[in-house]
Scaffold this motif. Structure first.
Motif, PDB file in Angstrom:
ATOM      1  N   VAL A   1       8.177   8.153  10.707  1.00 28.70           N
ATOM      2  CA  VAL A   1       7.531   7.734  11.982  1.00 28.70           C
ATOM      3  C   VAL A   1       8.668   7.320  12.831  1.00 28.70           C
ATOM      4  N   ALA A   2       8.687   7.972  14.004  1.00 28.31           N
ATOM      5  CA  ALA A   2       9.622   7.736  15.013  1.00 28.31           C
ATOM      6  C   ALA A   2      11.214   7.510  14.367  1.00 28.31           C
ATOM      7  N   GLY A   3      11.420   8.418  13.511  1.00 30.28           N
ATOM      8  CA  GLY A   3      12.574   8.205  12.793  1.00 30.28           C
ATOM      9  C   GLY A   3      12.796   7.388  11.725  1.00 30.28           C
ATOM     10  N   GLN A   4      11.744   6.648  11.387  1.00 31.01           N
ATOM     11  CA  GLN A   4      11.893   5.555  10.171  1.00 31.01           C
ATOM     12  C   GLN A   4      11.087   5.898   8.893  1.00 31.01           C
ATOM     13  N   ALA A   5      11.398   5.600   7.881  1.00 30.87           N
ATOM     14  CA  ALA A   5      10.764   6.040   6.557  1.00 30.87           C
ATOM     15  C   ALA A   5       9.611   5.310   6.345  1.00 30.87           C
ATOM     16  N   MET A   6       8.486   5.584   6.202  1.00 23.85           N
ATOM     17  CA  MET A   6       7.294   4.955   5.961  1.00 23.85           C
ATOM     18  C   MET A   6       6.362   5.544   4.907  1.00 23.85           C
ATOM     19  N   PHE A   7       5.271   4.848   4.587  1.00 21.70           N
ATOM     20  CA  PHE A   7       4.271   5.659   3.528  1.00 21.70           C
ATOM     21  C   PHE A   7       3.067   5.570   4.037  1.00 21.70           C
ATOM     22  N   LEU A   8       2.451   6.884   3.911  1.00 17.31           N
ATOM     23  CA  LEU A   8       0.957   6.831   4.187  1.00 17.31           C
ATOM     24  C   LEU A   8       0.105   7.009   2.980  1.00 17.31           C
ATOM     25  N   GLY A   9      -0.978   6.269   2.867  1.00 22.14           N
ATOM     26  CA  GLY A   9      -1.732   6.051   1.705  1.00 22.14           C
ATOM     27  C   GLY A   9      -3.050   6.372   1.806  1.00 22.14           C
ATOM     28  N   LEU A  10      -3.748   6.850   0.940  1.00 18.12           N
ATOM     29  CA  LEU A  10      -5.299   6.820   0.888  1.00 18.12           C
ATOM     30  C   LEU A  10      -5.802   6.071  -0.374  1.00 18.12           C
ATOM     31  N   GLY A  11      -6.605   4.900  -0.019  1.00 22.61           N
ATOM     32  CA  GLY A  11      -7.377   4.225  -1.058  1.00 22.61           C
ATOM     33  C   GLY A  11      -8.776   4.663  -1.500  1.00 22.61           C
ATOM     34  N   SER A  12      -9.235   4.500  -2.503  1.00 17.77           N
ATOM     35  CA  SER A  12     -10.501   5.042  -2.783  1.00 17.77           C
ATOM     36  C   SER A  12     -11.059   4.078  -3.801  1.00 17.77           C
ATOM     37  N   PRO A  13     -12.194   3.679  -3.976  1.00 23.56           N
ATOM     38  CA  PRO A  13     -12.794   2.768  -4.912  1.00 23.56           C
ATOM     39  C   PRO A  13     -12.884   3.627  -6.179  1.00 23.56           C
ATOM     40  N   VAL A  14     -12.509   2.823  -7.378  1.00 20.71           N
ATOM     41  CA  VAL A  14     -12.545   3.564  -8.648  1.00 20.71           C
ATOM     42  C   VAL A  14     -13.673   4.267  -9.011  1.00 20.71           C
ATOM     43  N   SER A  15     -14.935   3.833  -8.315  1.00 22.36           N
ATOM     44  CA  SER A  15     -16.131   4.395  -8.760  1.00 22.36           C
ATOM     45  C   SER A  15     -16.185   5.862  -8.780  1.00 22.36           C
ATOM     46  N   GLU A  16     -15.282   6.478  -7.551  1.00 24.33           N
ATOM     47  CA  GLU A  16     -15.159   7.877  -7.675  1.00 24.33           C
ATOM     48  C   GLU A  16     -14.559   8.409  -8.614  1.00 24.33           C
ATOM     49  N   MET A  17     -13.827   8.213  -9.553  1.00 26.02           N
ATOM     50  CA  MET A  17     -13.388   8.731 -10.778  1.00 26.02           C
ATOM     51  C   MET A  17     -14.308   8.971 -11.494  1.00 26.02           C
ATOM     52  N   GLN A  18     -15.620   8.238 -11.597  1.00 19.69           N
ATOM     53  CA  GLN A  18     -16.618   8.552 -12.422  1.00 19.69           C
ATOM     54  C   GLN A  18     -17.121   9.925 -12.502  1.00 19.69           C
TER      55      GLN A  18
END
Length: 313
Positions: free
Chosen positions: A169-186
């Motif tokens: 992002v604008a030349g800087q290292a960052m992390f893009l994350g996607l969070g989900s409730p664990v109920s989706e793994m059911q």
């Protein structure tokens, strides 16, 4: 003069009949023994087959778990090429990311290398952001996918998990994350239903329950038993004899997903497994006994047919 009347040498009917019965028993007893041995072989074969099927299922579902993580990772990778993100126009990118997850329970988060959140789709742009919660202890660099362990969402306080990808992002290292409730793994167990009596469990990289076919609402977040954690420390896959969190004795097949590091457990109730195997053994033995009884009846009739003419001599 001495009596020289010749002694009859004709076989006695009773002697012949007795010898025939003895011969039949000499055949029947080994047959009965072999039937018992064959029944025990069937018993052990049934049990081995069930454990083998559970092992294959655990390995297959571990790959399904990786696939779920890979789909989420691919979504982030597609989003990471957004010009607004690359150029650092985060207000605009916030709108793009919010529209992407609208109507879903998922959250997109942008974090700095030190863990500070810079953007969260559950928080309006410009509002104070919560502390990052998904990766407090860093990441497992041995895995192809970057997947968190279970954590409580900082906004909704739901048990959650996340995947993330590195971005610039604008030349800087960052992390893009996607969070989900664990109920989706059911959905793993809804898409791949297990046979009746089987127990399915998904554990995160630290051994916490993520999904479970029985009472997930009670067990999610709990750590696996000490015996299970010890087995996972020794190997990535195998079969162990232990007790579940409910205290039920089970044979447990386990397999660690290669890309995410999460684990799938398939438990087979020892009582149910023994019942099924004993049923197969009993059927085998019952069929053998039926044939033996028929053989005895036939032998008895044959002995009578042979002995009757001898009695007339």
């Amino acid at each position: 003069m001495p009596d020289r009347t010749p002694t009859s040498t004709a076989p006695r009917a009773g002697s012949v009949s007795g010898k025939l019965r003895a011969m039949v028993w000499l055949i029947v007893l080994p047959t009965l023994l072999l039937s018992v041995i064959a029944g025990m072989a069937v018993f052990h074969t049934e049990r081995r087959a069930a454990v083998s099927a559970a092992t294959e299922t655990a390995e297959a579902l571990s790959l399904v778990t990786d696939r779920e993580m890979a789909v989420r990772t691919a979504l982030l990778q597609a989003l990471s090429v957004s010009p607004s993100l690359a150029e650092g126009r985060l207000a605009q990118f916030h709108g793009e990311a919010t529209r992407l997850v609208a109507g879903t329970p998922s959250t997109i988060v942008l974090t700095a290398p030190d863990g500070r959140q810079l953007l969260n789709t559950r928080v309006a742009w410009g509002q104070p952001l919560p502390a990052a919660a998904a990766f407090p202890g860093g990441i497992d660099t041995r895995r192809r996918l970057i997947v968190s362990n279970l954590y409580l969402g900082p906004v909704d306080r739901r048990p959650s998990f996340a995947v993330r990808v590195p971005v610039t992002v604008a030349g800087q290292a960052m992390f893009l994350g996607l969070g989900s409730p664990v109920s989706e793994m059911q959905q793993i167990f809804r898409q791949q239903p297990l046979p009746a009596g089987w127990l399915g469990v998904v554990l995160d990289g630290q051994g916490a329950v993520i999904a479970r076919t029985r009472e997930p609402e009670r067990r999610v977040g709990q750590r696996a038993t000490g015996d299970m954690l010890d087995a996972l420390a020794r190997a990535d896959r195998g079969v162990v004899d232990l007790r579940t969190l409910d205290g039920e004795p089970v044979f447990t097949a386990f397999s660690r997903a290669p890309d995410s590091g999460w684990v799938v457990l398939i438990g087979l109730s020892q009582a149910e497994l023994a019942k099924s195997a004993w049923a197969a053994f009993a059927m085998m033995l019952a069929l053998s006994l039926v044939f033996i009884v028929l053989a005895l009846v036939l032998a008895r009739r044959m002995s009578r047919a042979i002995a009757e003419p001898l009695r007339r001599l």
